[in-house]
Write a protein that holds these residues in place. Structure first.
Motif, PDB file in Angstrom:
ATOM      1  N   PHE A  95      32.167  13.084  37.008  1.00 43.82           N
ATOM      2  CA  PHE A  95      32.831  14.335  37.127  1.00 43.82           C
ATOM      3  C   PHE A  95      32.609  15.045  38.502  1.00 43.82           C
ATOM      4  O   PHE A  95      31.810  14.415  39.167  1.00 43.82           O
ATOM      5  N   CYS A  98      42.782  25.536  35.109  1.00 48.56           N
ATOM      6  CA  CYS A  98      42.814  24.342  35.865  1.00 48.56           C
ATOM      7  C   CYS A  98      43.475  23.258  35.014  1.00 48.56           C
ATOM      8  O   CYS A  98      43.163  23.181  33.828  1.00 48.56           O
ATOM      9  N   VAL A 119      45.386  19.146  34.873  1.00 46.90           N
ATOM     10  CA  VAL A 119      45.518  17.725  35.269  1.00 46.90           C
ATOM     11  C   VAL A 119      46.436  16.859  34.908  1.00 46.90           C
ATOM     12  O   VAL A 119      46.859  17.040  33.623  1.00 46.90           O
ATOM     13  N   VAL A 177      41.784  21.914  31.512  1.00 48.54           N
ATOM     14  CA  VAL A 177      40.542  21.606  31.762  1.00 48.54           C
ATOM     15  C   VAL A 177      39.356  22.788  31.789  1.00 48.54           C
ATOM     16  O   VAL A 177      38.328  22.629  31.498  1.00 48.54           O
ATOM     17  N   GLU A 195      33.392  22.051  35.189  1.00 48.56           N
ATOM     18  CA  GLU A 195      33.409  20.728  35.708  1.00 48.56           C
ATOM     19  C   GLU A 195      34.778  20.106  35.010  1.00 48.56           C
ATOM     20  O   GLU A 195      35.136  20.259  34.245  1.00 48.56           O
ATOM     21  N   VAL A 196      35.147  18.989  36.023  1.00 44.10           N
ATOM     22  CA  VAL A 196      36.233  18.268  35.437  1.00 44.10           C
ATOM     23  C   VAL A 196      35.789  16.661  35.475  1.00 44.10           C
ATOM     24  O   VAL A 196      35.299  16.098  36.341  1.00 44.10           O
ATOM     25  N   TYR A 197      35.803  16.286  34.184  1.00 46.33           N
ATOM     26  CA  TYR A 197      35.296  15.082  33.813  1.00 46.33           C
ATOM     27  C   TYR A 197      36.208  13.956  33.838  1.00 46.33           C
ATOM     28  O   TYR A 197      37.623  14.225  33.623  1.00 46.33           O
ATOM     29  N   TYR A 221      38.934  13.593  31.216  1.00 46.82           N
ATOM     30  CA  TYR A 221      40.264  14.451  31.231  1.00 46.82           C
ATOM     31  C   TYR A 221      41.251  13.891  31.644  1.00 46.82           C
ATOM     32  O   TYR A 221      42.741  14.259  31.512  1.00 46.82           O
ATOM     33  N   ILE A 242      45.263  17.730  40.433  1.00 48.28           N
ATOM     34  CA  ILE A 242      44.193  18.759  39.630  1.00 48.28           C
ATOM     35  C   ILE A 242      44.710  20.106  40.381  1.00 48.28           C
ATOM     36  O   ILE A 242      44.597  20.276  41.655  1.00 48.28           O
TER      37      ILE A 242
END
Length: 125
Positions: free
Chosen positions: A23, A39, A41, A56, A71-73, A76, A86
């Motif tokens: 992440f 946000c 993706v 996300v 957070e972006v994991y 996603y 993103i």
């Protein structure tokens, strides 16, 4: 009235399924109040923009200059290994959305913004 301009920092520029790299943390703020933030993706080559792709993170009405963090994991990034876009979008109080579309130049390994700096991140595969 114009749409909000966003500034952001990220904890990394690559995401993978490896522990410790799965992440990134994004912190952003807008130069004016906004009524909505998204946000999203999308996989490279897919249609992208407001309301498209995987959502996300989202926030509601926020005053100008207020920092927000999310957070972006790797979870996603649904289509497996590859390159992902993103994008950050904020809707101004007048209803207009900003246009933070990014692109990857031919021969480059990173998404580059108009100012020549790398944009958020890509998943390494």
């Amino acid at each position: 009235m114009a749409a909000p301009g966003l500034t952001f920092t990220v904890s990394g520029h690559q995401i993978s399924d490896e522990a410790g790299f799965d992440f990134i943390t994004v912190t952003f703020r807008a130069d004016m109040a906004y009524q909505a933030f998204e946000c999203r993706v999308t996989k490279l080559g897919e249609d992208y923009g407001v309301g498209k792709g995987v959502l996300v993170a989202s926030f509601s009405q926020t005053p100008a200059g207020t920092p927000r963090t999310f957070e972006v994991y790797d979870d996603y990034l649904l289509h497996g290994d590859g390159e992902y876009r993103i994008s950050l979008f904020a809707q101004g109080e007048d209803g207009s959305w900003n246009d933070n579309y990014c692109y990857i130049p031919v021969g480059s390994a990173k998404y580059i913004c108009q100012d020549g700096r790398p944009y958020l991140c890509m998943r390494e595969g």
